[in-house]
Design a protein around this motif. Structure first.
Motif, PDB file in Angstrom:
ATOM      1  N   ALA A 119       0.833  -1.210   0.000  1.00 34.08           N
ATOM      2  CA  ALA A 119       0.000   0.000   0.000  1.00 34.08           C
ATOM      3  C   ALA A 119       0.865   1.256   0.000  1.00 34.08           C
ATOM      4  O   ALA A 119       0.598   2.208  -0.742  1.00 34.08           O
ATOM      5  N   PRO A 128      -2.547   6.139  -5.398  1.00 38.63           N
ATOM      6  CA  PRO A 128      -3.276   5.787  -4.174  1.00 38.63           C
ATOM      7  C   PRO A 128      -4.582   5.046  -4.461  1.00 38.63           C
ATOM      8  O   PRO A 128      -5.057   4.281  -3.627  1.00 38.63           O
ATOM      9  N   GLN A 129      -5.150   5.250  -5.642  1.00 41.19           N
ATOM     10  CA  GLN A 129      -6.374   4.525  -5.988  1.00 41.19           C
ATOM     11  C   GLN A 129      -6.102   3.031  -6.042  1.00 41.19           C
ATOM     12  O   GLN A 129      -6.923   2.231  -5.600  1.00 41.19           O
ATOM     13  N   LEU A 132      -5.905   1.849  -2.478  1.00 40.80           N
ATOM     14  CA  LEU A 132      -7.249   1.695  -1.901  1.00 40.80           C
ATOM     15  C   LEU A 132      -7.922   0.420  -2.397  1.00 40.80           C
ATOM     16  O   LEU A 132      -8.544  -0.307  -1.613  1.00 40.80           O
ATOM     17  N   SER A 136      -8.811  -2.594   0.087  1.00 44.02           N
ATOM     18  CA  SER A 136     -10.225  -2.979   0.170  1.00 44.02           C
ATOM     19  C   SER A 136     -10.413  -4.462  -0.116  1.00 44.02           C
ATOM     20  O   SER A 136     -11.197  -5.143   0.559  1.00 44.02           O
ATOM     21  N   ILE A 155      -6.631   2.317   5.299  1.00 43.74           N
ATOM     22  CA  ILE A 155      -7.488   2.823   4.219  1.00 43.74           C
ATOM     23  C   ILE A 155      -7.767   4.305   4.446  1.00 43.74           C
ATOM     24  O   ILE A 155      -7.687   5.111   3.510  1.00 43.74           O
ATOM     25  N   LYS A 156      -8.054   4.681   5.690  1.00 43.75           N
ATOM     26  CA  LYS A 156      -8.299   6.101   6.004  1.00 43.75           C
ATOM     27  C   LYS A 156      -7.058   6.947   5.700  1.00 43.75           C
ATOM     28  O   LYS A 156      -7.159   8.044   5.151  1.00 43.75           O
ATOM     29  N   VAL A 158      -4.679   6.292   3.528  1.00 43.96           N
ATOM     30  CA  VAL A 158      -4.479   6.360   2.072  1.00 43.96           C
ATOM     31  C   VAL A 158      -5.461   7.349   1.450  1.00 43.96           C
ATOM     32  O   VAL A 158      -5.099   8.083   0.518  1.00 43.96           O
ATOM     33  N   VAL A 159      -6.673   7.414   1.955  1.00 44.96           N
ATOM     34  CA  VAL A 159      -7.651   8.390   1.447  1.00 44.96           C
ATOM     35  C   VAL A 159      -7.110   9.800   1.664  1.00 44.96           C
ATOM     36  O   VAL A 159      -7.170  10.646   0.759  1.00 44.96           O
ATOM     37  N   ARG A 162      -4.274  10.350  -0.745  1.00 49.58           N
ATOM     38  CA  ARG A 162      -4.822  10.547  -2.093  1.00 49.58           C
ATOM     39  C   ARG A 162      -5.351  11.964  -2.231  1.00 49.58           C
ATOM     40  O   ARG A 162      -5.079  12.652  -3.219  1.00 49.58           O
TER      41      ARG A 162
END
Length: 166
Positions: A119, A128-129, A132, A136, A155-156, A158-159, A162
């Protein structure tokens, strides 16, 4: 038997104090022959993949050997990990490194840290997509609640990463 004898010769050549380009090329050819004779000889792929990038700078040959190893030993997590490392360290290609390390992370007995490493590499490759999507997918296939909490947090993060890139 021929693969084993040639492997012993290759090990001796790799053990030399100084390895010339010519000797390195011989080692690369020998490793290819060994793995053609015995495609499931995983130790040759691992040791040879490392030797070809550290003892002699033959990065392309190392990548070819590791790719061949992945093809013939798809359940071994170390081979895609080593190939991902080659792309990261030798070629500064974070996107390819992330792809191979993500592949390694999905295999049996792979260490848990590979998921986080993949990641991070996807993010550093400015994709970053992809990070994610990867996280996921891992989250969806994970039953362990502790691992799921760690994945939710990543995940948070990376959001946010991004969004900062946008």
């Amino acid at each position: 038997l021929a693969a084993d004898v040639l492997w012993l010769q290759a090990i001796q050549a790799m053990g030399e104090r100084s390895i010339s380009r010519e000797s390195g090329t011989w080692i690369a050819r020998a490793l290819d022959v060994i793995t053609t004779l015995d495609p499931r000889f995983v130790r040759v792929y691992r040791a040879g993949g490392i030797a070809l990038t550290t003892l002699v700078p033959l990065h392309e040959e190392s990548n070819r050997l590791l790719s061949k190893g992945i093809e013939h030993n798809p359940e071994d997590w170390q081979l895609p990990f080593l190939l991902g490392f080659n792309y990261y360290y030798n070629e500064q290609n974070d996107a390819k490194a992330a792809w191979y390390i993500a592949k390694a992370s999905r295999l049996p007995e792979a260490p848990a840290y590979l998921t986080r490493l993949a990641a991070k590499l996807y993010v550093s490759a400015h994709t970053p997509q992809d990070a994610l999507l990867f996280l996921s997918q891992v989250y969806e296939h994970t039953a362990d609640e502790n691992v799921r909490r760690v994945l939710e947090q990543r995940i948070k993060e990376v959001v946010v990463e991004r969004d900062l890139l946008l």
